[in-house]
Write an enzyme that holds these catalytic residues in place. Structure first.
Site, PDB file in Angstrom:
ATOM      1  CB  SER A  16      85.132  95.106  44.281  1.00  0.00           C
ATOM      2  OG  SER A  16      84.974  94.474  43.288  1.00  0.00           O
ATOM      3  CE  LYS A  17      88.110  90.536  49.799  1.00  0.00           C
ATOM      4  NZ  LYS A  17      87.049  90.769  50.739  1.00  0.00           N
ATOM      5  NE  ARG A  18      81.985  92.449  42.044  1.00  0.00           N
ATOM      6  CZ  ARG A  18      81.546  93.610  41.443  1.00  0.00           C
ATOM      7  NH1 ARG A  18      81.775  93.529  40.089  1.00  0.00           N
ATOM      8  NH2 ARG A  18      81.515  94.758  41.965  1.00  0.00           N
TER       9      ARG A  18
END
Ligand code: GLU
Length: 444
Positions: free
Chosen positions: A211-213
């Protein structure tokens, strides 16, 4: 086997995700390896979330990776065809119109189309995972269209796959649970069942869903950071596939040659930025100097010096972004005259250092004057190193006492490439001028 036809069916509801790229790559490789066709289908049935700009980004990104397709279509343009097929299965009584209270407003009645679910167990053979069985009873007579002009996702996918003659559906494992529903729709339509292959999800370094995290998830971010498409293709292929031995360097053409679903793996595959960086560096190093500079959009005020810096950049930079940072950081001294501080030129110990440093720089300057015009690092080293060795033999501070002032005089920086490299890139005239300036500062 009849002609293989695969599909690249992204939903244009977000940026070009690396998971989408990996699936597109596998569909492309499988089709090309088997001399088949690729259909690109924009799955834009979600009108609220689908955006033209995402569709464009995905198409441009796929092309940027070097992939291609043979047919293009958009689900939003298939409404008439879906209606025709809905009418057919309603006539066949494998689906029916159901008048019921609307979900969002139960006081209103709507007419949705539901599939007549035979409520059986469905088994399909996944080319990566083997047989998978689902009991479809609990799905009930599920809704396949909100109205005759608003077919839902599963119906649209199945109708399109049928119309395009898709033979192989290669997609992420998050679609496994959609497959039985889609098979029931296929059976209602009398459509042939394609072969299925579900790829493992791409996980992050902590083995959670990427994910973008945990870093960039859009292919375009990697492009903008200065990754080469060859490297991304090479790396993406190795997420979920291996050639059966330990080779790791693959061009797209080699992948087309070698790809098979037998080499695809079941287990989740982790995204590893360090590995991607090293694959990218290998591809950067393969480029000629001209290609390296033009594909990296590398610029500097002096083209000749930029070209001479290429080996250094290839040696250290793992992305073109890093190369650009080096040019405006550690290598900036090659392009702008450094400012040199007296106290940094001289080492503190022993106390007679300024005279000694001046003496060393004078003899170095003389030696540099005698160098030929375009000179390699090796030759510079051959000529200058004996001077440093002589200093070391005197036992007064060693080679560093000579090489440090020279490097600093040439760069004005605490950190820079070694002095031999600096001389070979700066050329003799500029190297002598910078050394003389340092000598003047010491005299000052
Ligand atoms: N549009 C779907 C997605 O982007 C793919 C559907 C499919 O492969 O069947 O996840």
């Amino acid at each position: 086997m009849s002609t293989v036809i695969t599909r690249i069916p992204p939903s244009p509801t977000g940026r070009f995700h690396i998971g989408t790229a990996r699936t597109a790559l596998f569909n492309y490789l499988f089709a090309r390896h088997n001399g088949g066709k690729v259909v690109f289908r924009s799955e834009d049935t979600d009108r609220a979330r689908s955006k033209k700009e995402f569709e464009e980004e995905i198409m441009n990104g796929i092309k940027w990776l070097g992939l291609s397709w043979d047919e293009f279509s958009r689900q939003s343009e298939h409404t008439d065809r879906y209606r025709e097929l809905l009418e057919k299965i309603i006539r066949d009584d494998t689906a029916y119109v159901s008048a019921e209270p609307a979900k969002d407003d139960p006081s209103k009645m709507v007419e949705v189309i539901r599939l007549r679910n035979p409520g059986k167990s469905v088994t399909f053979t996944d080319l990566i995972r083997g047989d998978i069985t689902f009991d479809t009873t609990e799905l009930g007579d599920f809704v396949i269209a909100r109205s005759m002009t608003d077919a839902l996702y599963h119906f649209a996918v199945v109708a399109d796959d049928m119309d395009s003659g898709i033979t192989h559906v290669i997609r992420g494992e998050d679609h496994i649970s959609n497959t039985p529903r889609q098979i029931l729709i296929q059976e209602a339509l009398g459509a042939p069942r394609p072969a299925y292959a579900h790829l493992p999800l791409i996980l992050d370094e902590k083995r959670a869903k990427l994910s973008k995290r945990t870093g960039a998830t859009s292919v375009m971010d990697y492009r903008d950071e200065g990754f080469l498409p060859e490297a991304l293709v090479n790396y993406l292929a190795l997420i979920g596939w291996n050639p059966g031995d330990n080779r790791e360097d693959f061009s797209l053409a080699q992948l087309v040659e070698e790809f098979s679903l037998e080499g695809a793996q079941k287990g989740g595959a982790a995204w590893n930025r360090e590995k991607l960086l090293s694959v990218n560096q290998r591809w950067m190093r393969k480029l000629s100097t001209e290609e390296f500079i033009s594909r990296g959009n590398l610029t500097a005020s002096d083209t000749k010096k930029l070209y001479l810096s290429a080996p250094l950049l290839k040696d250290r930079a793992r992305t073109f972004h890093e190369a650009r940072e080096m040019l405006s950081g550690e290598l900036l001294c090659l392009f702008t005259e450094p400012s040199v501080a007296r106290e940094s030129l001289v080492m503190k110990e022993p106390p007679d250092r300024p005279e000694m440093t001046k003496f060393a720089l004078e003899s170095l300057s003389e030696a540099i004057k005698g160098l030929p015009e375009d000179v390699s690092i090796e030759v510079v080293k051959e000529i200058l190193m004996p001077l440093a060795d002589a200093e070391e033999a005197k036992g007064k501070g060693g080679r560093g006492a000579v090489l440090w002032p020279l490097r600093y005089a040439l760069s004005g920086q605490e950190r820079s490439p070694d002095p031999f490299t600096l001389v070979s890139i700066l050329g003799k005239e500029e190297s002598v001028a910078r050394t003389q300036k340092a000598i003047a500062i010491l005299e000052g």
